[in-house]
Design an enzyme around this catalytic site. Structure first.
Site, PDB file in Angstrom:
ATOM      1  N   SER A   1       0.644  -1.185  -0.026  1.00 58.21           N
ATOM      2  CA  SER A   1       0.009   0.121   0.000  1.00 58.21           C
ATOM      3  C   SER A   1       0.874   1.401  -0.110  1.00 58.21           C
ATOM      4  CB  SER A   1      -0.888  -0.171   1.176  1.00 58.21           C
ATOM      5  OG  SER A   1      -2.293   0.587   1.026  1.00 58.21           O
TER       6      SER A   1
ATOM      7  N   HIS B   1      -7.587  -5.975   0.441  1.00 52.61           N
ATOM      8  CA  HIS B   1      -6.289  -5.108   0.534  1.00 52.61           C
ATOM      9  C   HIS B   1      -5.522  -5.525   1.741  1.00 52.61           C
ATOM     10  CE1 HIS B   1      -4.073  -1.165  -0.134  1.00 52.61           C
ATOM     11  NE2 HIS B   1      -4.287  -0.878   1.197  1.00 52.61           N
TER      12      HIS B   1
ATOM     13  N   LYS C   1       4.344   2.122  -2.525  1.00 48.71           N
ATOM     14  CA  LYS C   1       4.780   3.132  -3.018  1.00 48.71           C
ATOM     15  C   LYS C   1       6.066   3.591  -2.862  1.00 48.71           C
ATOM     16  CE  LYS C   1       0.042   4.952  -1.856  1.00 48.71           C
ATOM     17  NZ  LYS C   1      -0.962   4.544  -2.744  1.00 48.71           N
TER      18      LYS C   1
ATOM     19  N   TRP D   1     -10.282   0.046  -4.996  1.00 43.57           N
ATOM     20  CA  TRP D   1      -9.661   1.512  -4.588  1.00 43.57           C
ATOM     21  C   TRP D   1      -8.374   1.736  -5.099  1.00 43.57           C
ATOM     22  CZ3 TRP D   1     -11.181   5.955  -3.608  1.00 43.57           C
ATOM     23  CH2 TRP D   1     -10.543   7.031  -2.903  1.00 43.57           C
TER      24      TRP D   1
HETATM   25  C1  GCU Z   1      -5.404   4.746   1.692  1.00 47.21           C
HETATM   26  C2  GCU Z   1      -4.933   5.643   0.324  1.00 47.21           C
HETATM   27  C3  GCU Z   1      -3.956   4.575  -0.244  1.00 47.21           C
HETATM   28  C4  GCU Z   1      -3.309   3.691   0.333  1.00 47.21           C
HETATM   29  C5  GCU Z   1      -3.576   3.238   1.795  1.00 47.21           C
HETATM   30  C6  GCU Z   1      -2.981   2.259   2.576  1.00 47.21           C
HETATM   31  O1  GCU Z   1      -6.349   3.825   1.213  1.00 47.21           O
HETATM   32  O2  GCU Z   1      -6.005   6.205  -0.170  1.00 47.21           O
HETATM   33  O3  GCU Z   1      -3.595   5.228  -1.216  1.00 47.21           O
HETATM   34  O4  GCU Z   1      -2.350   3.019  -0.300  1.00 47.21           O
HETATM   35  O5  GCU Z   1      -4.267   3.835   2.405  1.00 47.21           O
HETATM   36  O6  GCU Z   1      -1.750   2.812   2.483  1.00 47.21           O
HETATM   37  O7  GCU Z   1      -3.432   1.442   3.196  1.00 47.21           O
END
Ligand code: GCU
Length: 435
Positions: A272, A414, A276, A363
């Protein structure tokens, strides 16, 4: 007649596509038929319009241009590499951890010569070396969300004393870990399996580098580099994702120096927001031999130009400290970005990248994550690598480990699961194991 396995997979996909499973934020597009047409920037055309036709020109001319664009427009510039004062101390070693199946080490990394500057705590598990041997293990390195004690129930892990985001379910009380936090994320790390397979696994708490909140950019490592804070910084100054990526490189500095780890065979991974960060770390630091993006979504592997799930505007509003302020110029204007995520993934070439999605994680735009990897293929081709080698997104639970690029989408939400680890280990066995 469809193959029975793909038919079953398709039925499962249809069943799981119902909104009940998806933690989708309302008000965003989750309908594939509503994805607008877009044109991706060509990673193989230089800023001056000339084409890149060989690996040498890519390395010398185009790769630096793309790194510069990502730094200036998206993540912000990384103000420095390895600090002169970086030093460490191994604070504990247990050669009979996890019931005798692993060696556990804890290492403090200080980012300045002084002991009162920002520091981070690295936790390492590695296999027990057979008697009379001194192997240097290939390793996985990733940041964790709730401190080192969350990654395994092992009572020997020193709990973090740092600030944490509130989370009652994880035993975070008054923004600090408690004994209830121990092992809460064990399934996300799968330490026993990774070690049994012949790998070391190393982790540190991301908040040791930069707290995941607006104030974070005024403290920790950001302060060390004089970052002015979330709103006060210049447009191209780094955000917390940049700081986390920097910290991954510093942890690698240690691993390279640890004689029991092979610093040339370290995979960087993240889930997540930390996926990144793993991509940005792998893009900047070519010492990472393998890069894994788990459900990294918007600002990670998912093409920004696809209006599916999270958008640039939304991520910049929810997390104004994650990216450079310059990234806000693309709110609602993804089509004007000079790059897209295929360019970020291509920055790893020819090193292997594994992108993973979860079916219910709309998402993060699973198809967009696949396409981010897919459109990096022309750059891998310069190095004689086929890339994914498939034309369309693979069916759910049908991983594709190609040549340089891999992708899978699994059932479920997720998360990082043992299923994901099984795929990463299968890929790592090909690219990190000595033959
Ligand atoms: C939120 C955010 C995402 C991210 C996520 C996470 O949902 O919008 O971009 O990847 O958190 O880090 O769990």
């Amino acid at each position: 007649m469809p193959h029975p396995r793909s038919l079953a997979a398709a039925l499962l996909a249809a069943a799981l596509a119902v909104p009940a499973f998806a933690a989708n934020t309302p008000g965003f597009n989750y309908d594939e038929s509503k994805v607008r047409a877009y044109t991706l920037p060509d990673p193989l055309v230089r800023n001056n319009g000339t084409p890149v036709r060989d690996a040498e020109t890519w390395r010398r001319e185009r790769r630096p241009e793309l790194l510069e664009i990502h730094a200036r427009e998206i993540f912000g510039r990384t103000p420095g590499g390895k600090p002169a004062g970086l030093h460490w101390a191994v604070t504990s070693v247990d050669r009979a951890a996890l019931g005798g199946k692993a060696v556990r080490k804890e290492v403090t990394l200080w980012f300045t010569a002084a002991k009162d500057g920002p520091k981070a705590y690295l936790l390492i598990y590695q296999p027990v070396a057979p008697a009379g041997t001194k192997p240097a293990w290939p390793a996985f390195l990733g940041l964790n969300y709730y401190g080192n004690s969350s990654v395994n129930a092992d009572p020997g892990i020193t709990p973090s004393a740092a600030w944490m985001r509130a989370n009652a379910e994880f035993g975070i009380v008054k923004n600090r870990v408690t004994e209830a936090t121990r092992g809460k994320h064990a399934s996300r790390w799968d330490v026993e399996r990774v070690v049994a397979r012949g790998y070391a696994t190393a982790t540190l708490y991301y908040g040791d580098l930069c707290e995941d909140r607006t104030e974070g950019l005024g403290g920790g490592v950001a302060k060390l580099f004089g970052t002015a804070g979330t709103e006060a910084r210049r447009g191209d100054e780094w955000g917390s994702i940049g700081v986390w990526a920097w910290g991954l490189s510093r942890a690698l500095d240690y691993l390279v120096a640890d004689g029991e780890i092979d610093g040339t065979r370290v995979a960087v991974h993240g889930h997540s927001r930390l996926g990144k960060a793993a991509l940005w770390a792998g893009a900047q630091d070519e010492r990472f031999a393998f890069v894994i993006s788990n459900n990294s979504g918007c600002g990670g592997a998912a093409l920004e130009r696809r209006n599916f799930g999270e958008t640039v505007e939304r991520i910049n509003r929810s997390f104004p400290f994650w990216f450079a302020k310059n990234f806000r110029a693309y709110n609602g204007r993804e089509d004007s970005l000079p790059v897209d995520t295929h360019c970020l993934i291509a920055l790893m070439a020819p090193r292997p990248v594994h992108v993973a999605s979860a079916l219910a994680d709309e998402w993060a735009d699973p198809k967009g994550e696949f396409l981010g990897a897919k459109h990096a293929e022309p750059v891998y081709a310069l190095f004689g690598r086929k890339g994914l080698g498939v034309a369309a997104q693979p069916a759910v639970d049908s991983p594709v480990i190609g040549d340089g690029l891999a992708y899978h989408v699994r059932t479920g939400k997720h998360d990082i699961t043992p299923y994901d680890w099984a795929q990463y280990l299968a890929h790592a066995d090909r690219v990190l194991k000595k033959r």
